[in-house]
Design a protein around this motif. Structure first.
Motif, PDB file in Angstrom:
ATOM      1  N   MET A   1       0.833  -1.173   0.000  1.00 48.04           N
ATOM      2  CA  MET A   1       0.000   0.000   0.000  1.00 48.04           C
ATOM      3  C   MET A   1       0.876   1.234   0.000  1.00 48.04           C
ATOM      4  N   ASN A   2       0.479   2.233  -0.719  1.00 45.63           N
ATOM      5  CA  ASN A   2       1.196   3.486  -0.681  1.00 45.63           C
ATOM      6  C   ASN A   2       0.207   4.591  -0.312  1.00 45.63           C
ATOM      7  N   HIS A   3       0.702   5.797  -0.337  1.00 46.35           N
ATOM      8  CA  HIS A   3      -0.142   6.912   0.079  1.00 46.35           C
ATOM      9  C   HIS A   3      -1.259   7.209  -0.912  1.00 46.35           C
ATOM     10  N   LYS A   4      -1.208   6.664  -2.101  1.00 44.53           N
ATOM     11  CA  LYS A   4      -2.273   6.891  -3.079  1.00 44.53           C
ATOM     12  C   LYS A   4      -3.595   6.313  -2.588  1.00 44.53           C
ATOM     13  N   LYS A   5      -3.541   5.154  -1.939  1.00 40.53           N
ATOM     14  CA  LYS A   5      -4.767   4.565  -1.399  1.00 40.53           C
ATOM     15  C   LYS A   5      -5.334   5.423  -0.277  1.00 40.53           C
ATOM     16  N   ILE A   6      -4.473   5.980   0.551  1.00 36.96           N
ATOM     17  CA  ILE A   6      -4.946   6.837   1.637  1.00 36.96           C
ATOM     18  C   ILE A   6      -5.622   8.080   1.059  1.00 36.96           C
ATOM     19  N   TRP A   7      -4.989   8.679   0.040  1.00 33.14           N
ATOM     20  CA  TRP A   7      -5.591   9.849  -0.609  1.00 33.14           C
ATOM     21  C   TRP A   7      -6.950   9.499  -1.199  1.00 33.14           C
ATOM     22  N   LEU A   8      -7.037   8.351  -1.837  1.00 33.42           N
ATOM     23  CA  LEU A   8      -8.289   7.927  -2.457  1.00 33.42           C
ATOM     24  C   LEU A   8      -9.383   7.709  -1.403  1.00 33.42           C
ATOM     25  N   VAL A   9      -9.039   7.036  -0.309  1.00 29.59           N
ATOM     26  CA  VAL A   9     -10.010   6.793   0.761  1.00 29.59           C
ATOM     27  C   VAL A   9     -10.477   8.113   1.362  1.00 29.59           C
ATOM     28  N   LEU A  10      -9.546   9.020   1.642  1.00 30.20           N
ATOM     29  CA  LEU A  10      -9.920  10.302   2.240  1.00 30.20           C
ATOM     30  C   LEU A  10     -10.745  11.163   1.277  1.00 30.20           C
ATOM     31  N   ALA A  11     -10.411  11.136   0.006  1.00 29.63           N
ATOM     32  CA  ALA A  11     -11.190  11.901  -0.975  1.00 29.63           C
ATOM     33  C   ALA A  11     -12.611  11.338  -1.092  1.00 29.63           C
ATOM     34  N   LEU A  12     -12.739  10.021  -1.096  1.00 30.75           N
ATOM     35  CA  LEU A  12     -14.060   9.395  -1.138  1.00 30.75           C
ATOM     36  C   LEU A  12     -14.869   9.762   0.113  1.00 30.75           C
ATOM     37  N   LEU A  13     -14.242   9.715   1.266  1.00 31.07           N
ATOM     38  CA  LEU A  13     -14.939  10.075   2.504  1.00 31.07           C
ATOM     39  C   LEU A  13     -15.299  11.556   2.536  1.00 31.07           C
ATOM     40  N   PHE A  14     -14.440  12.392   1.977  1.00 27.21           N
ATOM     41  CA  PHE A  14     -14.731  13.824   1.901  1.00 27.21           C
ATOM     42  C   PHE A  14     -16.013  14.046   1.098  1.00 27.21           C
ATOM     43  N   TRP A  15     -16.130  13.349   0.013  1.00 27.06           N
ATOM     44  CA  TRP A  15     -17.331  13.455  -0.808  1.00 27.06           C
ATOM     45  C   TRP A  15     -18.545  12.874  -0.088  1.00 27.06           C
ATOM     46  N   LEU A  16     -18.392  11.687   0.497  1.00 28.57           N
ATOM     47  CA  LEU A  16     -19.490  11.003   1.176  1.00 28.57           C
ATOM     48  C   LEU A  16     -19.990  11.784   2.384  1.00 28.57           C
ATOM     49  N   GLU A  17     -19.062  12.309   3.147  1.00 29.09           N
ATOM     50  CA  GLU A  17     -19.393  12.999   4.393  1.00 29.09           C
ATOM     51  C   GLU A  17     -20.248  14.242   4.155  1.00 29.09           C
ATOM     52  N   ASN A  18     -20.070  14.880   3.036  1.00 28.50           N
ATOM     53  CA  ASN A  18     -20.737  16.152   2.825  1.00 28.50           C
ATOM     54  C   ASN A  18     -21.842  16.129   1.777  1.00 28.50           C
ATOM     55  N   THR A  19     -21.999  15.035   1.075  1.00 28.92           N
ATOM     56  CA  THR A  19     -23.054  14.983   0.063  1.00 28.92           C
ATOM     57  C   THR A  19     -24.104  13.918   0.364  1.00 28.92           C
ATOM     58  N   ILE A  20     -23.676  12.716   0.647  1.00 29.15           N
ATOM     59  CA  ILE A  20     -24.604  11.604   0.852  1.00 29.15           C
ATOM     60  C   ILE A  20     -25.135  11.555   2.283  1.00 29.15           C
ATOM     61  N   TRP A  21     -24.277  11.823   3.261  1.00 32.64           N
ATOM     62  CA  TRP A  21     -24.647  11.649   4.663  1.00 32.64           C
ATOM     63  C   TRP A  21     -25.897  12.423   5.073  1.00 32.64           C
ATOM     64  N   PRO A  22     -26.071  13.689   4.699  1.00 35.26           N
ATOM     65  CA  PRO A  22     -27.290  14.402   5.125  1.00 35.26           C
ATOM     66  C   PRO A  22     -28.585  13.721   4.676  1.00 35.26           C
ATOM     67  N   TRP A  23     -28.563  12.993   3.597  1.00 33.89           N
ATOM     68  CA  TRP A  23     -29.754  12.289   3.142  1.00 33.89           C
ATOM     69  C   TRP A  23     -30.023  11.026   3.946  1.00 33.89           C
ATOM     70  N   LEU A  24     -29.014  10.479   4.591  1.00 39.09           N
ATOM     71  CA  LEU A  24     -29.165   9.224   5.321  1.00 39.09           C
ATOM     72  C   LEU A  24     -29.723   9.408   6.728  1.00 39.09           C
ATOM     73  N   LEU A  25     -29.673  10.609   7.253  1.00 43.12           N
ATOM     74  CA  LEU A  25     -30.185  10.854   8.602  1.00 43.12           C
ATOM     75  C   LEU A  25     -31.713  10.831   8.610  1.00 43.12           C
ATOM     76  N   PRO A  26     -32.300  10.136   9.574  1.00 44.25           N
ATOM     77  CA  PRO A  26     -33.764  10.189   9.693  1.00 44.25           C
ATOM     78  C   PRO A  26     -34.220  11.610  10.040  1.00 44.25           C
ATOM     79  N   GLU A  27     -35.372  11.997   9.525  1.00 52.44           N
ATOM     80  CA  GLU A  27     -35.858  13.356   9.753  1.00 52.44           C
ATOM     81  C   GLU A  27     -36.146  13.629  11.220  1.00 52.44           C
ATOM     82  N   ALA A  28     -36.542  12.611  11.968  1.00 51.10           N
ATOM     83  CA  ALA A  28     -36.818  12.809  13.389  1.00 51.10           C
ATOM     84  C   ALA A  28     -35.548  13.209  14.146  1.00 51.10           C
ATOM     85  N   TRP A  29     -34.397  12.693  13.725  1.00 48.60           N
ATOM     86  CA  TRP A  29     -33.132  13.045  14.380  1.00 48.60           C
ATOM     87  C   TRP A  29     -32.745  14.483  14.099  1.00 48.60           C
ATOM     88  N   GLN A  30     -33.057  14.966  12.929  1.00 45.94           N
ATOM     89  CA  GLN A  30     -32.592  16.279  12.515  1.00 45.94           C
ATOM     90  C   GLN A  30     -33.206  17.405  13.327  1.00 45.94           C
TER      91      GLN A  30
END
Length: 175
Positions: A1-30
């Motif tokens: 493994m090299n740092h390219k995989k770490i960059w890829l994982v972090l970039a994917l999480l950066f996208w997931l954390e800010n785009t997909i996650w808000p849709w996954l929360l139940p409305e009652a929690w919000q």
């Protein structure tokens, strides 16, 4: 493994954390709690625990600054500072504690609370928030910590295997 995989994982999480996650929360929690996933912070702390603190500091500063710039902060730097410092402090645990899942989850939980308190303290210092710490702790920090711990638990084994497959020469070059 090299740092390219770490960059890829972090970039994917950066996208997931800010785009997909808000849709996954139940409305009652919000309406009752504010859950802020800090999946990148969890990975940065794992980098600090299993690679080294300097690498965690670098990734924390870079991805924190991206979050400051693109999503969160009304000022530049608090997310970057908090994420970099938390990753660095998690990296100080290398060799001081026996590395087990319990210790890793404890460091992740305390690191998450530390990060939230840094952000709250900086925003309070510059008068950007007028929230009460008790309310914020119960309605944002604890729910966020629990979500982040569940994520950390879910990715613990794959990440540990990925980090342990890192060539020793590459990890020593980061020191």
């Amino acid at each position: 493994m090299n740092h390219k995989k770490i960059w890829l994982v972090l970039a994917l999480l950066f996208w997931l954390e800010n785009t997909i996650w808000p849709w996954l929360l139940p409305e009652a929690w919000q309406t009752k709690v504010q859950v802020a996933p800090h999946f990148i912070l969890v990975i940065v702390m794992f980098i600090g625990l299993y690679i080294n603190r300097h690498t965690a500091l670098m990734y924390g500063l870079i991805f924190g600054m991206l979050q400051d710039f693109i999503y969160y902060s009304p000022m530049m730097g608090p997310i970057s500072f908090g994420m970099g410092l938390t990753g660095y402090l998690a990296g100080l645990m290398i060799g001081r504690l026996y590395s087990s899942i319990f210790v890793s989850m404890l460091v992740i939980a305390l690191g998450n609370l530390f990060y939230e308190l840094i952000i709250f303290g900086l925003y309070q210092l510059f008068k950007l928030t007028h929230s009460n710490l008790e309310w914020l702790f119960l309605h944002q920090m604890l729910p966020s910590m629990l979500i982040n711990l569940l994520f950390a638990l879910a990715v613990y084994v794959p990440l540990r295997k990925m980090f342990e497959s890192l060539p020793q020469k590459l990890a020593e070059a980061d020191e």
